[in-house]
Design an enzyme around this catalytic site. Structure first.
Site, short mmCIF file in Angstrom:
data_model
loop_
_atom_site.label_atom_id
_atom_site.label_comp_id
_atom_site.label_asym_id
_atom_site.label_seq_id
_atom_site.Cartn_x
_atom_site.Cartn_y
_atom_site.Cartn_z
N ARG A 1 0.87 -1.18 0.00
CA ARG A 1 0.00 0.00 0.00
C ARG A 1 0.90 1.22 0.00
NH1 ARG A 1 -2.21 -0.19 6.30
NH2 ARG A 1 -0.18 -0.57 7.20
N GLU B 1 -3.15 7.37 7.28
CA GLU B 1 -1.77 7.67 7.69
C GLU B 1 -0.90 8.18 6.54
OE1 GLU B 1 -0.14 4.26 9.72
OE2 GLU B 1 -1.26 4.72 11.53
N GLU C 1 -7.13 4.30 15.80
CA GLU C 1 -6.61 2.93 15.88
C GLU C 1 -5.88 2.76 17.21
OE1 GLU C 1 -4.14 1.83 12.56
OE2 GLU C 1 -5.56 2.60 11.10
N GLU D 1 -0.49 -8.75 7.38
CA GLU D 1 -0.63 -8.51 8.83
C GLU D 1 -1.30 -9.67 9.56
OE1 GLU D 1 -2.47 -4.66 7.91
OE2 GLU D 1 -0.97 -3.76 9.21
N GLN D 2 -0.99 -10.89 9.14
CA GLN D 2 -1.65 -12.07 9.71
C GLN D 2 -1.42 -12.20 11.22
OE1 GLN D 2 0.31 -14.58 6.81
NE2 GLN D 2 -1.64 -15.55 6.33
N TYR D 3 -0.24 -11.73 11.68
CA TYR D 3 0.12 -11.92 13.09
C TYR D 3 -0.37 -10.79 14.00
CZ TYR D 3 3.32 -15.88 12.49
OH TYR D 3 3.88 -17.12 12.27
C1 GLA Z 1 -1.26 1.30 10.88
C2 GLA Z 1 -2.33 1.23 9.81
C3 GLA Z 1 -3.26 0.06 9.93
C4 GLA Z 1 -2.53 -1.18 10.38
C5 GLA Z 1 -1.82 -0.87 11.67
C6 GLA Z 1 -1.14 -2.09 12.27
O1 GLA Z 1 -1.54 2.13 11.93
O2 GLA Z 1 -3.10 2.42 9.72
O3 GLA Z 1 -3.86 -0.14 8.66
O4 GLA Z 1 -1.60 -1.54 9.41
O5 GLA Z 1 -0.84 0.09 11.44
O6 GLA Z 1 -0.55 -1.80 13.50
#
Ligand code: GLA
Length: 707
Positions: free
Chosen positions: A153, A192, A343, A391-393
């Site tokens: 991404r 982000e 988040e 991000e499986q883990y």
């Molecule tokens: C970032 C992203 C999320 C995810 C988290 C994982 O903050 O915004 O999409 O990847 O990290 O910690």
């Protein structure tokens, strides 16, 4: 009309980007035709409580038959908000010009059935493969000239006009569909903002931007002192785009350009959404990098949004309460208003060197700390991990089987507490007597040339912040040019860039009765990152009645003593002098390198109705505590709460006729706090208490009827 048509429209050179987007969106509206959904009803009010717990939910990753079960589990754990859609572009627009938002509408409706409000994310952090393969100019190029590829991404070029047209298009279509949806309470633009681009077209934009900023090459050459190393520019297109190691004036302007480019990138989507969305829907973006990141000026980015939000992760180890609290205060300062934690970590992450899990109860303490510092919502990332993908883990709330993980129980507890405390916290916010000034220009200026690699600006900030918080005081961390009226004390560690206009503003605050304390490295540079011709603190030398004779990077400690106590300086020490009869010395250096011996380390002077002081050293924690105690006493800052045991944090949110105190025990042993007056125990629904018993990581939420 396809995006190809839009691209052709864009090609007319005399049109500005914003005009084009406006035109493009108007065209989209005409062609697409607005079909308002049956749920469209701008007068309807979301049933969501005022304090929200939620999660990032990715319905596009799961069969639709699963959604109801997910939402039932969320509802049972008192989650009332989901963020949806921010990476789902390939589901929303599977082929260029072919859209499918029906599934998203069904997800929003089903969430509503479960009393869960929705924040929609625009998917512009993850462009689909069809887009970047057909239009490779939408891909960013790194500082080494390498073009990004599909498969991860953030591969897009933030400065690409073509990419922005696609972004405005998808954001506009989402807004057209959901801008009046009663269950959609807000928007998140992208995700982000992170990476810049160094491609040729972006370089040309930078050169044009410099032309607008400086007007003439003579002005640019002068402010950058380009006679040095024959850097003189005769044409705008000679100016390079460098990531590091360049002229400090150029490096600073690149940061300004990056800021403005992200701001424009965001503005295109903001306008696309605003044009069609109800005003009650907020528009934010989730700023990442643990809030401290400084790849652009966050005040400028937040300025156009209706609310600030950030992503609060711990990573490896345990919550660093002071650091995390300071980051919340920094985020609250971006718009000087309450904010969201968009988040938060559900126990653990997947990107730390060792992905440890927060202790049981620690996540709850973290959630309440967020609220105490001004958050009105906390959302966990994420509800459930995708079965494949990078991000499986990562920590989650339910497992790959779709059933609750152990962490689910803590989420349920926090959710039910948020429900109970919502009424008491409604329309409350932290109110501070003390402000700590923070400036991206100063941070960049120091970090381009740290002079001592151990000068860590965040650590220096925390050296000042911790003792203020230990006194139980609310601290606003705000931009250096924010309004200061109303603060009794303003402290400014590392305020390296002080332009003459900023100096005027600071001086006016002092003259009207404010107490200003400048910290080390203040006032060395002007707004072009050139050295101020006066010594530090530049334009404030005169009112201070003193100045920095010389600065010294330290690789060992230096003794410091005076009427505020005795201790040491480390990392940085400035040799001060007094130049006015009424400037007094509060601290002096002891025996050291000969230059510092016996010289002032901290001076102060009354100016107008207020006072200006300068502390030129990084002090040890004890002496810093004494220095802060002197500052708060001299400025007559009032106590907000009684004495606190170590590792217990108090946060205060003030409403019209009441205050809410949130007490958090960050220790792993129980603590008992005696209250100076009885208060209502909000989490236990009302009994009046005079003692708060906090277990390890325990929390008490107490309501007092007066402010
Ligand atoms: C970032 C992203 C999320 C995810 C988290 C994982 O903050 O915004 O999409 O990847 O990290 O910690």
């Amino acid at each position: 009309m396809t995006n190809e048509h839009l691209t052709r429209i864009r090609m007319r050179p005399h049109w500005k980007m914003r005009d084009l987007c406006g035109f493009a969106l108007a065209a989209i509206l005409l062609v697409a035709g607005v079909t308002r959904s049956p749920a469209a009803d701008s007068s309807a009010i979301s049933p969501a409580p005022s304090l929200l717990l939620g999660a990032a939910w990715y319905p596009e990753q799961w069969p639709e038959s699963r959604w109801d079960r997910d939402l039932s589990l969320m509802e049972a754990s008192h989650l009332h908000v989901v963020r949806v859609g921010e990476f789902a572009w390939s589901r929303m627009e599977p082929q260029e010009g072919r859209y499918d938002l029906d599934w998203l509408e069904r997800a929003v409706r089903l969430a509503e059935k479960h009393h869960i409000a929705v924040v929609l994310g625009t998917p512009t952090d993850a462009p689909p493969a069809w887009l970047t393969s057909k239009y490779p100019d939408t891909l960013r190029v790194d500082a080494n000239g390498r073009r990004a590829e599909h498969g991860s991404r953030r591969q897009f070029n933030y400065a690409s006009p073509r990419y922005r047209i696609f972004c405005a298009d998808i954001a506009g279509r989402m807004a057209q569909r959901f801008g009046h949806d009663r269950n959609v309470i807000g928007w998140q633009i992208g995700n982000e903002y992170t990476d810049e681009s160094f491609d040729a077209a972006t370089l040309a934009q930078f050169q044009q931007w410099l032309r607008r900023r400086f007007g003439t090459l003579d002005a640019l050459n002068e402010h950058w002192a380009t006679a040095y190393w024959s850097q003189t520019y005769d044409r705008w297109d000679e100016i390079p785009l460098v990531a590091s190691g360049g002229n400090p004036g150029l490096l600073l302007e690149h940061r300004h350009f990056v800021t403005e480019t992200w701001r424009d990138f965001q503005q295109v989507q903001l306008e696309a959404i605003r044009r069609q969305a109800d005003r009650r829907q907020f528009i934010t973006t989730n700023l990442g990098g643990l809030a401290w990141t400084d790849n652009f000026d966050h005040y400028q980015i937040a300025r156009d949004l209706t609310m600030a939000s950030w992503d609060d992760y711990v990573g490896q180890g345990h919550l660093n309460a002071a650091r995390n609290g300071a980051m919340h205060d920094l985020v609250r300062g971006w718009k000087r208003a309450p904010f969201w934690v968009m988040e938060a970590q559900p126990g653990s992450v997947n990107w730390a060197p060792v992905n440890t899990t927060l202790d049981r109860g620690e996540t709850r303490a973290m959630a309440w700390q967020a609220v105490g510092h001004g958050a009105d919502a906390v959302l966990y990332w994420q509800w459930r991990s995708a079965l494949n993908g990078q991000e499986q883990y990562h920590g989650a709330i339910v497992g790959p089987d779709g059933e609750p993980l152990p962490f689910y129980s803590e989420v349920s507890e926090i959710g039910s507490e948020f429900e109970r405390a919502g009424a008491a916290l409604k329309d409350t916010a932290p109110v501070a007597q003390v402000a700590l000034l923070h400036s991206y220009d100063s941070r960049w200026a120091i970090d381009f040339q740290p002079h001592n690699r151990n000068y860590d600006q965040l650590e220096v900030l925390l050296d000042w912040y911790r003792p203020l918080r230990a006194q139980g005081l609310t601290v606003d961390v705000i931009g250096a040019d924010a309004p200061l009226a109303g603060y009794k004390l303003v402290v400014a560690p590392s305020l390296n860039v002080i332009s003459s206009s900023l100096a005027k503003q600071l001086l006016a605050y002092v003259q009207q009765g404010g107490a200003l304390v400048l910290g080390p490295r203040s006032g060395m540079k002007d707004e072009y990152n050139a050295l101020n011709v006066q010594r530090q603190p530049g334009p404030l030398v005169e009112p201070l009645g003193g100045r920095v004779e010389q600065y010294y990077a330290l690789d060992g400690t230096v003794p410091v003593s005076g009427e505020l106590g005795a201790g040491t300086a480390d990392v940085w020490a400035e040799q001060l002098s007094t130049r006015a009869a009424d400037t007094s010395v509060l601290l002096r250096y002891g025996k050291s390198n000969g230059w510092l011996d016996g010289q002032p380390a901290m001076i102060t002077r009354q100016v107008g109705k207020g006072r200006i002081s300068y502390l030129g050293a990084v002090l040890d924690a004890n002496l810093m505590r004494s220095a802060i105690a002197w500052m708060t006493q001299t400025a007559q800052v009032e106590a907000e709460f009684g004495a606190l045991p170590e590792d217990v944090e108090v946060c205060r949110r003030v409403g019209r006729n009441h205050s809410v105190y949130i007490l958090i025990n960050h220790a792993s042993a129980a603590k008992e706090i005696h209250l100076s007056a009885p208060m209502m125990d909000v989490l236990h629904e009302g009994p009046s208490v005079t003692v708060a018993n906090l277990e390890a990581h325990g929390v008490a939420v107490l309501e007092a009827q007066a402010n």
